[in-house]
Scaffold this motif. Structure first.
Motif, short mmCIF file in Angstrom:
data_model
loop_
_atom_site.label_atom_id
_atom_site.label_comp_id
_atom_site.label_asym_id
_atom_site.label_seq_id
_atom_site.Cartn_x
_atom_site.Cartn_y
_atom_site.Cartn_z
N ALA A 17 0.83 -1.20 0.00
CA ALA A 17 0.00 0.00 0.00
C ALA A 17 0.87 1.26 0.00
CB ALA A 17 -0.92 0.00 1.22
N PHE A 18 1.97 1.26 0.76
CA PHE A 18 2.87 2.41 0.76
C PHE A 18 3.49 2.60 -0.61
CE2 PHE A 18 7.19 4.11 1.28
CZ PHE A 18 6.87 5.37 1.78
N GLY A 19 3.96 1.54 -1.23
CA GLY A 19 4.54 1.64 -2.57
C GLY A 19 3.53 2.12 -3.59
N LEU A 20 2.31 1.64 -3.48
CA LEU A 20 1.25 2.04 -4.40
C LEU A 20 0.90 3.51 -4.24
CD1 LEU A 20 -0.94 1.13 -6.42
CD2 LEU A 20 -2.37 0.67 -4.45
N LEU A 21 0.74 3.96 -3.01
CA LEU A 21 0.42 5.37 -2.77
C LEU A 21 1.56 6.27 -3.20
CD1 LEU A 21 -1.39 5.19 0.66
CD2 LEU A 21 -2.39 5.68 -1.57
N ARG A 22 2.79 5.83 -2.98
CA ARG A 22 3.95 6.60 -3.42
C ARG A 22 3.95 6.77 -4.93
NH1 ARG A 22 9.59 4.16 -3.11
NH2 ARG A 22 10.68 5.67 -4.36
N ARG A 23 3.64 5.69 -5.64
CA ARG A 23 3.60 5.74 -7.11
C ARG A 23 2.49 6.67 -7.59
NH1 ARG A 23 3.86 6.53 -12.02
NH2 ARG A 23 3.60 4.91 -13.55
N LEU A 24 1.32 6.58 -6.98
CA LEU A 24 0.21 7.42 -7.41
C LEU A 24 0.47 8.90 -7.11
CD1 LEU A 24 -2.89 5.28 -6.44
CD2 LEU A 24 -2.00 5.75 -8.72
N PHE A 25 1.05 9.20 -5.94
CA PHE A 25 1.36 10.59 -5.62
C PHE A 25 2.46 11.13 -6.52
CE2 PHE A 25 -0.63 9.90 -1.34
CZ PHE A 25 -1.65 10.80 -1.54
N ARG A 26 3.43 10.31 -6.85
CA ARG A 26 4.49 10.74 -7.76
C ARG A 26 3.91 11.05 -9.13
NH1 ARG A 26 8.41 6.42 -9.18
NH2 ARG A 26 7.89 5.82 -7.08
N TRP A 27 2.91 10.26 -9.54
CA TRP A 27 2.27 10.50 -10.84
C TRP A 27 1.41 11.76 -10.79
CZ3 TRP A 27 -3.05 10.30 -11.91
CH2 TRP A 27 -3.37 10.46 -13.27
N ALA A 28 0.67 11.96 -9.71
CA ALA A 28 -0.29 13.06 -9.64
C ALA A 28 0.36 14.41 -9.33
CB ALA A 28 -1.35 12.76 -8.59
N PHE A 29 1.35 14.43 -8.46
CA PHE A 29 1.96 15.69 -8.02
C PHE A 29 3.39 15.76 -8.52
CE2 PHE A 29 -1.11 14.51 -4.68
CZ PHE A 29 -2.02 15.52 -4.91
N ARG A 30 3.54 16.23 -9.71
CA ARG A 30 4.87 16.36 -10.28
C ARG A 30 5.54 17.60 -9.75
NH1 ARG A 30 2.74 14.44 -15.71
NH2 ARG A 30 2.50 12.26 -15.23
N ARG A 31 6.84 17.65 -9.78
CA ARG A 31 7.60 18.77 -9.21
C ARG A 31 7.78 19.93 -10.19
NH1 ARG A 31 9.15 17.34 -4.29
NH2 ARG A 31 9.70 15.21 -3.89
N ASN A 32 7.36 19.79 -11.42
CA ASN A 32 7.61 20.86 -12.38
C ASN A 32 6.62 22.02 -12.26
OD1 ASN A 32 5.34 19.66 -13.42
ND2 ASN A 32 6.30 18.93 -15.29
N GLY A 33 5.61 21.90 -11.43
CA GLY A 33 4.69 22.99 -11.20
C GLY A 33 3.60 23.15 -12.25
N LYS A 34 3.64 22.35 -13.27
CA LYS A 34 2.62 22.43 -14.31
C LYS A 34 1.37 21.68 -13.86
CE LYS A 34 6.00 22.63 -18.01
NZ LYS A 34 6.55 21.95 -19.18
N PRO A 35 0.21 22.06 -14.38
CA PRO A 35 -0.99 21.32 -14.02
C PRO A 35 -0.93 19.89 -14.57
CG PRO A 35 -1.50 22.98 -15.67
CD PRO A 35 -0.07 23.19 -15.25
N LEU A 36 -1.63 19.01 -13.90
CA LEU A 36 -1.63 17.60 -14.27
C LEU A 36 -2.27 17.41 -15.64
CD1 LEU A 36 -1.08 14.67 -13.45
CD2 LEU A 36 -3.36 14.63 -12.46
N ARG A 37 -1.55 16.80 -16.51
CA ARG A 37 -2.06 16.50 -17.85
C ARG A 37 -2.28 15.01 -17.93
NH1 ARG A 37 1.03 17.20 -23.46
NH2 ARG A 37 -0.75 16.79 -24.79
N LEU A 38 -3.47 14.60 -18.27
CA LEU A 38 -3.80 13.18 -18.31
C LEU A 38 -3.26 12.54 -19.58
CD1 LEU A 38 -7.42 13.12 -16.89
CD2 LEU A 38 -5.31 12.48 -15.77
N ASP A 39 -2.03 12.13 -19.52
CA ASP A 39 -1.43 11.41 -20.63
C ASP A 39 -1.92 9.96 -20.54
OD1 ASP A 39 0.14 10.65 -22.74
OD2 ASP A 39 1.94 10.36 -21.51
N PRO A 40 -2.58 9.45 -21.58
CA PRO A 40 -3.17 8.12 -21.49
C PRO A 40 -2.15 7.02 -21.23
CG PRO A 40 -3.98 9.26 -23.44
CD PRO A 40 -2.92 10.11 -22.83
N THR A 41 -0.94 7.17 -21.73
CA THR A 41 0.05 6.13 -21.52
C THR A 41 0.48 6.07 -20.06
OG1 THR A 41 0.84 6.54 -23.76
CG2 THR A 41 2.26 5.26 -22.34
#
Length: 129
Positions: A17-41
């Motif tokens: 669960a920790f690894g999964l949440l870490r992966r999802l947060f890394r995907w959702a909250f990127r460090r570049n400051g840009k809004p989340l873009r839903l890239d299908p891949t």
């Protein structure tokens, strides 16, 4: 023995669960400051990891429940209510149901990503994920 099995499963569950949440947060909250873009891949990859993790946890939960389930006279006592049933035995059906629901959502995300890829290939001018 049931307590040891339940604690082992709880440790495995928390690890995944920790690894999964870490992966999802890394995907959702990127460090570049840009809004989340839903890239299908990328969305498909994240959903695939979530689906695989949920299936591993459901399998481990069912295996732990089979090992910790009361047998013989203890099973009769558990049915009557004289003996308590280990927690992993109680939650094992719910783990299977949760894995099924997560699998359906992951399949829907995969189909969405496939449709977006085909649309991008068919119309290169509208190449928006």
């Amino acid at each position: 023995m049931g307590t040891v099995i339940s604690l082992g499963f709880a440790a495995l569950f928390l690890y995944f669960a920790f690894g999964l949440l870490r992966r999802l947060f890394r995907w959702a909250f990127r460090r570049n400051g840009k809004p989340l873009r839903l890239d299908p891949t990328e969305l498909n990859e994240a959903a695939d990891e979530v689906g695989k993790t949920s299936r591993v946890l459901a399998f481990a939960g069912v295996a732990a429940a089979n090992a910790a389930a009361p047998t013989g006279l203890a099973a009769i006592g558990a049915k009557i209510g004289l003996v308590s049933v280990p927690l992993i035995v109680v939650i094992a059906p719910h783990l299977g149901a949760a894995a099924g629901i997560i699998f359906v959502v992951c399949c829907a995300v995969s189909l969405y990503a496939k449709r977006k890829r085909r649309a991008a290939l068919a119309d290169p001018q509208r190449n928006r994920p």
